[in-house]
Write a protein that holds these residues in place. Sequence first.
Motif, PDB file in Angstrom:
ATOM      1  N   ALA A 212       7.228  42.288 -49.486  1.00 31.34           N
ATOM      2  CA  ALA A 212       6.064  42.483 -48.624  1.00 31.34           C
ATOM      3  C   ALA A 212       4.832  41.749 -49.161  1.00 31.34           C
ATOM      4  O   ALA A 212       4.078  41.149 -48.400  1.00 31.34           O
ATOM      5  N   ARG A 213       4.627  41.791 -50.451  1.00 30.54           N
ATOM      6  CA  ARG A 213       3.457  41.127 -51.030  1.00 30.54           C
ATOM      7  C   ARG A 213       3.497  39.626 -50.788  1.00 30.54           C
ATOM      8  O   ARG A 213       2.479  38.997 -50.497  1.00 30.54           O
ATOM      9  N   ARG A 216       2.599  38.852 -47.129  1.00 29.79           N
ATOM     10  CA  ARG A 216       1.148  38.914 -46.911  1.00 29.79           C
ATOM     11  C   ARG A 216       0.466  37.657 -47.445  1.00 29.79           C
ATOM     12  O   ARG A 216      -0.461  37.128 -46.826  1.00 29.79           O
ATOM     13  N   LEU A 237      10.690  40.808 -39.280  1.00 32.86           N
ATOM     14  CA  LEU A 237      10.596  41.907 -40.228  1.00 32.86           C
ATOM     15  C   LEU A 237      11.730  42.897 -40.040  1.00 32.86           C
ATOM     16  O   LEU A 237      12.258  43.041 -38.935  1.00 32.86           O
ATOM     17  N   ALA A 240       9.398  48.058 -40.201  1.00 33.13           N
ATOM     18  CA  ALA A 240       8.373  48.559 -41.116  1.00 33.13           C
ATOM     19  C   ALA A 240       7.031  48.446 -40.410  1.00 33.13           C
ATOM     20  O   ALA A 240       6.369  47.415 -40.465  1.00 33.13           O
ATOM     21  N   ARG A 242       4.016  49.775 -40.816  1.00 36.78           N
ATOM     22  CA  ARG A 242       2.778  49.574 -41.566  1.00 36.78           C
ATOM     23  C   ARG A 242       2.652  48.129 -42.031  1.00 36.78           C
ATOM     24  O   ARG A 242       1.577  47.556 -41.994  1.00 36.78           O
ATOM     25  N   GLU A 243       3.749  47.535 -42.465  1.00 37.39           N
ATOM     26  CA  GLU A 243       3.684  46.133 -42.894  1.00 37.39           C
ATOM     27  C   GLU A 243       3.370  45.232 -41.713  1.00 37.39           C
ATOM     28  O   GLU A 243       2.614  44.269 -41.839  1.00 37.39           O
ATOM     29  N   MET A 246      -0.382  45.347 -41.001  1.00 36.31           N
ATOM     30  CA  MET A 246      -1.174  44.599 -41.976  1.00 36.31           C
ATOM     31  C   MET A 246      -1.059  43.093 -41.747  1.00 36.31           C
ATOM     32  O   MET A 246      -2.051  42.356 -41.821  1.00 36.31           O
ATOM     33  N   LEU A 247       0.144  42.619 -41.430  1.00 33.55           N
ATOM     34  CA  LEU A 247       0.338  41.190 -41.203  1.00 33.55           C
ATOM     35  C   LEU A 247      -0.408  40.721 -39.956  1.00 33.55           C
ATOM     36  O   LEU A 247      -0.975  39.621 -39.932  1.00 33.55           O
ATOM     37  N   THR A 255       4.658  39.809 -34.663  1.00 33.99           N
ATOM     38  CA  THR A 255       5.698  40.268 -35.567  1.00 33.99           C
ATOM     39  C   THR A 255       6.784  40.914 -34.728  1.00 33.99           C
ATOM     40  O   THR A 255       6.509  41.489 -33.672  1.00 33.99           O
TER      41      THR A 255
END
Length: 470
Positions: A212-213, A216, A237, A240, A242-243, A246-247, A255
Amino acid sequence: MSGRILIVDHAGTGRALDEGALGAVGFDCRHCDGFDAALSQLPDPALDLVFVATGAGAPGGIGAVLAFLARLRIGAEGARLPVIISSPPSGAGQRLALLEAGADEVMVPPVPTVLLQARLRNLLRARDTEAELARREATHQALGFSEGAAGFAPRQRIAVIAPHDGAGAIAHCGLPGPLRHVDPTAFFAAADHEEDLFVIDGAAPGRDALPARELRRIVAELRSRSATRRAAQLVLLPDAAREAAMLLDLGADDTVSASVGPDEIAHRARRLLRRKLLADRLRATERYGLEAALTDPLTGLWNRRYARPHLVRLIEGAQARDRSIAVMLLDIDLFKAVNDRHGHAAGDEVLAQVAGRLRDGLRPADLLARIGGEEFLVAMPDTTLEQARTAAERLRRRIRDAPFAMGGGLSCRVTVSIGVALGPRGTGTGIGTGTGAEAEAEALMRRADAALYAAKETGRNRVTVSLSAA
């Protein structure tokens, strides 16, 4: 971001949850219990998005939703209105049918609040880009110019960023090729990126999957670098939420779960490529369309001839949608001293660099023009007083904080004074009082000019906001 959303919910079962998630980020929610009732409220220029909640027992099933989308997309206003469908789990064919009929997103309830809010921001950003192109084309026509008919669309380029040969795995999705595979560890070392779409594979199974990091970082880097910031991004993805949220907020255009099926991935990719082509047209209009007549040759900004009718058109839109618009007048402090000390060529270089810093500090939908020797106009639609003040301070600091190179190893520092006014005149959030848009433009310019004069008189290098509605 704030706005108005129409929630279409036959059963009302998820209404409280939906309204709570939307209201938390400033959206005013309206409700109706059927598609006919929804269509009777359209077109409505004050409406920003339609949210359709379909339960298992909704009358008419998917056929009713498809018929609603077909009727909605007939008119010009409805064609640009973002639509989210909240639908129980269904087959890949049903999801794709909804998307192809005009839905911008299909989400399975209960929709996580953070993902719903991020998707709203994402869709409204895309809507604003399309609306700005339409406004600029209308401004060109009002000025007596017309653009040539669009020729054949150029072949668009796609790169797949994955730690394996993702291009081969994605090719069966029906994406227009050729696809170029890029290893994320080596991608940013190269400078010659001309892709229109990046497909970022974050759903690859096994130990090679992108964490995930790293996802991002890739999304943020693509959006921040000049060579790639205008390209579209589609991120694949695992499930997920929440990810994904954020993206989207970091700059991804879309996404999607890799489990949805290749046809939907291809549909989303083609949709992003169409939007990219539209955005390219917007920039091409600025760059080539009417440069000689409507742009300032020194700075490349719009000139007064363009700025005035475009400001009127922005105000018309603000009045129709009951939104506020901020107008700023910026003037370089003591600019005559720069010309007297260093010469007019150096002064011209400073003007060009000031214009560049202002441009980089504004949104794509904002109007920026040079309307005098060292005077600039900014118009920011859908902007509150506090947002306008913050933006003006940010622009002031961008000019103040770094010196301007003038050639020959010389540099100088300059500052700007800024006057800010908010309109249209009226009560509440800015609803018009029947005043014509042209008269309103004149009034806003006068108020911003008075605020600019006050900033000059009280010491320069400052922002003054006009609080008068007169």
